[in-house]
Design a protein around this motif. Sequence first.
Motif, PDB file in Angstrom:
ATOM      1  N   SER A 104      -0.566  -4.199  -4.027  1.00 56.77           N
ATOM      2  CA  SER A 104      -0.855  -4.992  -5.218  1.00 56.77           C
ATOM      3  C   SER A 104      -2.284  -5.505  -5.253  1.00 56.77           C
ATOM      4  O   SER A 104      -2.757  -5.936  -6.294  1.00 56.77           O
ATOM      5  CB  SER A 104       0.108  -6.189  -5.294  1.00 56.77           C
ATOM      6  OG  SER A 104      -0.018  -6.992  -4.133  1.00 56.77           O
TER       7      SER A 104
ATOM      8  N   ASN B  73      -5.615   4.251  -9.150  1.00 61.53           N
ATOM      9  CA  ASN B  73      -4.837   3.035  -9.348  1.00 61.53           C
ATOM     10  C   ASN B  73      -5.553   2.069 -10.296  1.00 61.53           C
ATOM     11  O   ASN B  73      -4.912   1.372 -11.095  1.00 61.53           O
ATOM     12  CB  ASN B  73      -4.591   2.363  -7.992  1.00 61.53           C
ATOM     13  CG  ASN B  73      -3.606   1.220  -8.082  1.00 61.53           C
ATOM     14  OD1 ASN B  73      -2.480   1.389  -8.551  1.00 61.53           O
ATOM     15  ND2 ASN B  73      -4.013   0.041  -7.629  1.00 61.53           N
ATOM     16  N   TRP B  74      -6.885   2.033 -10.213  1.00 64.92           N
ATOM     17  CA  TRP B  74      -7.665   1.161 -11.098  1.00 64.92           C
ATOM     18  C   TRP B  74      -7.487   1.553 -12.558  1.00 64.92           C
ATOM     19  O   TRP B  74      -7.395   0.698 -13.444  1.00 64.92           O
ATOM     20  CB  TRP B  74      -9.136   1.218 -10.704  1.00 64.92           C
ATOM     21  CG  TRP B  74     -10.045   0.413 -11.573  1.00 64.92           C
ATOM     22  CD1 TRP B  74     -10.376  -0.903 -11.441  1.00 64.92           C
ATOM     23  CD2 TRP B  74     -10.762   0.870 -12.733  1.00 64.92           C
ATOM     24  NE1 TRP B  74     -11.243  -1.294 -12.432  1.00 64.92           N
ATOM     25  CE2 TRP B  74     -11.488  -0.222 -13.246  1.00 64.92           C
ATOM     26  CE3 TRP B  74     -10.849   2.097 -13.379  1.00 64.92           C
ATOM     27  CZ2 TRP B  74     -12.303  -0.110 -14.366  1.00 64.92           C
ATOM     28  CZ3 TRP B  74     -11.649   2.213 -14.501  1.00 64.92           C
ATOM     29  CH2 TRP B  74     -12.364   1.113 -14.976  1.00 64.92           C
TER      30      TRP B  74
ATOM     31  N   SER C 193      -4.935   2.727 -13.998  1.00 68.21           N
ATOM     32  CA  SER C 193      -3.627   2.325 -14.526  1.00 68.21           C
ATOM     33  C   SER C 193      -3.567   0.842 -14.862  1.00 68.21           C
ATOM     34  O   SER C 193      -2.637   0.395 -15.535  1.00 68.21           O
ATOM     35  CB  SER C 193      -2.526   2.659 -13.501  1.00 68.21           C
ATOM     36  OG  SER C 193      -2.678   1.875 -12.326  1.00 68.21           O
ATOM     37  N   ARG C 194      -4.562   0.073 -14.399  1.00 68.69           N
ATOM     38  CA  ARG C 194      -4.555  -1.377 -14.635  1.00 68.69           C
ATOM     39  C   ARG C 194      -5.614  -1.823 -15.638  1.00 68.69           C
ATOM     40  O   ARG C 194      -5.830  -3.016 -15.806  1.00 68.69           O
ATOM     41  CB  ARG C 194      -4.782  -2.112 -13.309  1.00 68.69           C
ATOM     42  CG  ARG C 194      -3.693  -1.869 -12.278  1.00 68.69           C
ATOM     43  CD  ARG C 194      -3.984  -2.600 -10.981  1.00 68.69           C
ATOM     44  NE  ARG C 194      -5.206  -2.119 -10.363  1.00 68.69           N
ATOM     45  CZ  ARG C 194      -5.655  -2.547  -9.178  1.00 68.69           C
ATOM     46  NH1 ARG C 194      -4.973  -3.462  -8.512  1.00 68.69           N
ATOM     47  NH2 ARG C 194      -6.776  -2.075  -8.676  1.00 68.69           N
TER      48      ARG C 194
ATOM     49  N   LYS D 125      -5.056  -4.498 -18.424  1.00 65.78           N
ATOM     50  CA  LYS D 125      -5.033  -5.921 -18.087  1.00 65.78           C
ATOM     51  C   LYS D 125      -6.434  -6.511 -17.951  1.00 65.78           C
ATOM     52  O   LYS D 125      -6.577  -7.705 -17.662  1.00 65.78           O
ATOM     53  CB  LYS D 125      -4.264  -6.132 -16.780  1.00 65.78           C
ATOM     54  CG  LYS D 125      -2.813  -5.658 -16.842  1.00 65.78           C
ATOM     55  CD  LYS D 125      -2.107  -5.879 -15.517  1.00 65.78           C
ATOM     56  CE  LYS D 125      -0.664  -5.398 -15.564  1.00 65.78           C
ATOM     57  NZ  LYS D 125       0.027  -5.591 -14.270  1.00 65.78           N
TER      58      LYS D 125
END
Length: 686
Positions: free
Chosen positions: A479, A659-660, A662-663, A666
């Motif tokens: 996380s 992974n970055w 996908s975020r 936000k």
Amino acid sequence: FFKCTTQSNDHHLIVYILSLQSKKIFIMKGYTIESLKEFTSFIPLRLTASERSLLAVLESALHVSEYTDNVDVASNGYGSGAARGGLVKVKRILDGILEACHVATGLGVVAMLDHPSCVLKSVNSLRSGHSGNALGDSMITKKESGRLSTLKLWKGSCNVDSEDKLKDMDRSQKGRKAAKQAEKARKKVEKKLKKQQAQRATESRTDLNVIVDSHNDEQENSLSAENTLDEPPMDSEQPAISNTRSPEQYSKVSSIAALSPDQNEIFFQNIFEIGRRNKVLNPSKMRSTYGKLMHLLQDAQSPSIAKSLGFTLYKDLVMVRPFLESRGAEKILDDERLVIATMYVKAKDEVTGRVVDRNEVDRQVKQKIAMSQELLQDYAVDVNRTTAATTTTTTTIGMTKDELKLCIDSISDAIAIVESNVAPVERMIHLLEENFRPNYHDKQFSLELRGSGKSFASGSKYGYGFGAFGGGFGVRDSSGPTLSHSHSTQYTFVWQSLTLWKEVQKNMHRLWVCADSDLLSVSTSYQLLNTGQGLNRVQQCPKVGKVMRHLLNKTQSAAGSPWVGLSVIHLGDRDVPNALVFIDKYTQIPRFLKPIADFCDGIPELCSNEKIRDYIEDQFGSEENLKMLVLSDYFKHGFDGSGDDGGSCIDGRLTSSWNWTSRIVKKSYYHAFMLSGFQGFDGDFK
């Protein structure tokens, strides 16, 4: 023109200085003739029009196939017992392969590609100079096009919207007359089709002599590329069953539907090779079907499966250099005009992001076309003259203009793909060096990391441990960041990672060929295991690993500073189960770097809108602050070791960036991204 060669960081660059009539001079960087010659061993030959028709048949067959869903099923809840070789799975594999072959055959019949003269029309089977066999000709001849038009007219005349309309037509005199005319047209078409089939069957018996000779020549000339890389070449592997079947059986039938799958071996080898070659040529295509294709061929390569099938689906990829050598035209690879004829004309500078002047682009395009025409004149063979002089032979010697142009265009395509994929990486390196300093930083845009994630080492051979089953020990808290770096260390870590990615993108064609070879190897089998991300085929990748280790050593030597992070390359384990997963991950790099670079370059244009400029100034303070916020966030959290298999290893760096992406929804700057026209990082699946 004048030529000089330079060497920098072990990269050979050739610089052509072209003096133009307008007294303007521009410099073009490209390949040396030596490096280009080596590159052609890994460049697939562009598909012809006939091969594109077969590709459409293959994609349709793969689209409806459920092969992987039916075959890759665990016999128990822990992923074991499903390895290749079990009796139940062998039956599923055989049924799935035969079903795919039958579907492809049926679709070929529906698409009117079922005649032997059509299915065997490829660059490896027939030479140009014979009627209907020239490269670039459509699979559907003029006669067949006329037949299609007639059939469409007949179908249109017989179409009835409803049962009531049909009754009304029957009652009326006009309706009865139209029905008679349609019936007469149908009988006429059927009679014409039978006559054409008989004529084509007669013609095919003559042309199949050429097919047999060319097919035998193909078996003597291997098209497998060697991996040099300043290391000993890799040993080539042979398919489980050598292809010794002769295409003579096609002379006895008028449609491939009349033959069994083992008799259609050549057709299936051609169509599956076309699919594999098309994926290397167009990495953004076949994203939903390529996995099925490779899994099916991977199983078909098993000795036990191949023995049960009685035929093999494997065929070496058709590469430019072996193809030129098989035609006796390899001398063109030593002609330095080939460098200009295949150069990539850039409309935008990859370092600064500035648009190149249109007049300069036009001059380079004209120079490229002129060089290409010169090569065609010097190296191509006149088909009519050669055919007249060699009436007693079945094949011609040399290359026709169509064949040679196909090779030149294939090289040009490959260079364009490499340059377009390398450009976003080079642009991000430039943005890093231009906006950040390793020894000085603004606190607001610092790259310093403080890791918070925890991970536990796994004692499994493949790194599975208890975490292989979705929980317990071995599970990483993904996380947040798992790395702790100072600003200068993180700067170096990002720079080294991007530099390695640039080297990987430059050698993607070599990696594609090696991945294809590793996946379809007959010496390394796979295991179906639960890797924590579902069932995956775990298979060793010796050739891909060899290339990656070479590229990593090359990057580390050129870095000029100690390597930050681990040098572990995950292949054939939990993180990267096989070469298919590896090649898929590294093709994502330009897809998520290009939107970031384009957004940063497009901020001034975005702010030309007064309302958007007011929004950006209100939310972020200025245009420069918005750009620095995006870059610092990516360079910091895109390389923080987060993700399921993140970390400082070679594969973990890419996983963190993935992974970055996908975020990003936000992030505070997400709305600014959307206002610039951003739609996502994943591209198009079509």
